[in-house]
Design a protein around this motif. Structure first.
Motif, PDB file in Angstrom:
ATOM      1  N   MET A   1      66.856  32.038 110.312  1.00  0.00           N
ATOM      2  CA  MET A   1      65.661  32.616 110.900  1.00  0.00           C
ATOM      3  C   MET A   1      64.811  31.553 111.595  1.00  0.00           C
ATOM      4  O   MET A   1      64.810  30.385 111.214  1.00  0.00           O
TER       5      MET A   1
ATOM      6  N   GLN B   1      61.149  38.100 103.798  1.00  0.00           N
ATOM      7  CA  GLN B   1      61.772  36.795 103.637  1.00  0.00           C
ATOM      8  C   GLN B   1      60.915  35.665 104.201  1.00  0.00           C
ATOM      9  O   GLN B   1      61.086  34.509 103.818  1.00  0.00           O
ATOM     10  N   HIS B   2      59.953  35.986 105.061  1.00  0.00           N
ATOM     11  CA  HIS B   2      59.015  34.956 105.514  1.00  0.00           C
ATOM     12  C   HIS B   2      58.207  34.438 104.321  1.00  0.00           C
ATOM     13  O   HIS B   2      58.032  33.237 104.143  1.00  0.00           O
TER      14      HIS B   2
ATOM     15  N   VAL C   1      51.767  37.056 104.035  1.00  0.00           N
ATOM     16  CA  VAL C   1      53.156  37.050 104.491  1.00  0.00           C
ATOM     17  C   VAL C   1      53.979  38.033 103.663  1.00  0.00           C
ATOM     18  O   VAL C   1      53.700  38.261 102.497  1.00  0.00           O
TER      19      VAL C   1
ATOM     20  N   PRO D   1      56.276  33.533 113.099  1.00  0.00           N
ATOM     21  CA  PRO D   1      55.668  34.089 111.875  1.00  0.00           C
ATOM     22  C   PRO D   1      54.828  33.076 111.106  1.00  0.00           C
ATOM     23  O   PRO D   1      53.829  33.447 110.476  1.00  0.00           O
ATOM     24  N   TRP D   2      55.204  31.789 111.164  1.00  0.00           N
ATOM     25  CA  TRP D   2      54.430  30.759 110.467  1.00  0.00           C
ATOM     26  C   TRP D   2      53.050  30.616 111.094  1.00  0.00           C
ATOM     27  O   TRP D   2      52.034  30.600 110.394  1.00  0.00           O
TER      28      TRP D   2
ATOM     29  N   ARG E   1      66.667  26.440 105.719  1.00  0.00           N
ATOM     30  CA  ARG E   1      67.322  27.274 106.720  1.00  0.00           C
ATOM     31  C   ARG E   1      68.841  27.178 106.614  1.00  0.00           C
ATOM     32  O   ARG E   1      69.559  28.083 107.013  1.00  0.00           O
TER      33      ARG E   1
ATOM     34  N   LEU F   1      61.187  30.321 112.210  1.00  0.00           N
ATOM     35  CA  LEU F   1      59.918  30.491 111.497  1.00  0.00           C
ATOM     36  C   LEU F   1      58.681  30.221 112.345  1.00  0.00           C
ATOM     37  O   LEU F   1      57.570  30.481 111.888  1.00  0.00           O
TER      38      LEU F   1
ATOM     39  N   ILE G   1      58.544  30.591 102.463  1.00  0.00           N
ATOM     40  CA  ILE G   1      57.327  29.793 102.324  1.00  0.00           C
ATOM     41  C   ILE G   1      57.070  29.463 100.857  1.00  0.00           C
ATOM     42  O   ILE G   1      56.767  28.320 100.494  1.00  0.00           O
TER      43      ILE G   1
END
Length: 220
Positions: free
Chosen positions: A143, A63-64, A60, A148-149, A82, A145, A68
């Motif tokens: 965002m 900011q992802h 990753v 991307p998660w 968030r 998630l 995390i």
């Protein structure tokens, strides 16, 4: 009555979520085998091994990766993360103040070590069009998630792991490092110890090691 496939899946999803919440709240202690559920409630704690966590963080970026990492190092819920704004974070004192929590109580979360380092680095690349720590494409909204998660889990070859399980990971790491049940409850914002009993076996293993070392040192 005849129900559509979509309606059935919606009902099963609601029931599955309710059972998972019961496990999270410590009200359902046993694994329940339900064939129609892809993922069933677990009695034990789902947490990443150190190797799995390193693998996840490796795939990753931006900011992802920071959100995390912060989840695993602080135990904050996804909604709390968030909703964080820069006004809530004091990098000098090393703390984050949560004004809206699951228990509807204000909570102060300590920021130390990697969590503090991460946020200090994040502050250097913060967006100026929003006060949110982790904004989405729309600066007024946090965002999203989900995509991307799921992509990160696939790249890291990790299956059946929820973002909420990062919270369990944080508590498990605390237990393995000798934190008491009361200390874990305070960090996670739980009002009672019932919620953190699931981590007791990890803490007990540490305690047994401490006693063994004490006996060896003092009594030979």
């Amino acid at each position: 009555a005849t129900y559509s496939k979509k309606a059935i899946n919606n009902h099963l999803g609601i029931l599955s979520k309710a059972l998972n919440v019961a496990v999270d709240w410590g009200q359902l202690p046993y694994r329940i085998k339900i064939p129609m559920f892809k993922k069933v409630p677990l009695p034990d704690v789902d947490f990443l091994s150190f190797e799995e966590f390193d693998r996840l963080m490796f795939v990753v970026e931006g900011q992802h990766g920071r959100i995390i990492g912060l989840a695993a190092w602080t135990g904050l819920r996804i909604g709390e993360l968030r909703g964080l704004t820069w006004d809530d974070v004091d990098l000098h004192q090393g703390r984050a103040t949560l004004h809206k929590t699951k228990n509807n109580e204000r909570r102060v979360v300590p920021l130390t070590g990697k969590a503090l380092e991460l946020l200090k680095a994040h502050s250097k690349v913060r967006r100026l069009d929003t006060n949110l720590l982790f904004p989405g494409k729309n600066p007024r909204k946090p965002m999203d998630l989900r995509t991307p998660w799921e992509a990160a889990l696939k790249k890291a070859d990790i299956e059946d792991f929820r973002f909420h399980d990062l919270r369990h990971s944080a508590a498990s790491y605390l237990a393995m490092n000798g934190a008491s049940m009361a200390e874990i409850a305070e960090v996670l914002g739980h009002k009672t110890l019932q919620m953190v009993k699931r981590y007791s076996h990890l803490s007990e293993a540490h305690t047994a090691g401490v006693v063994a070392r004490m006996n060896e040192r003092i009594f030979g």
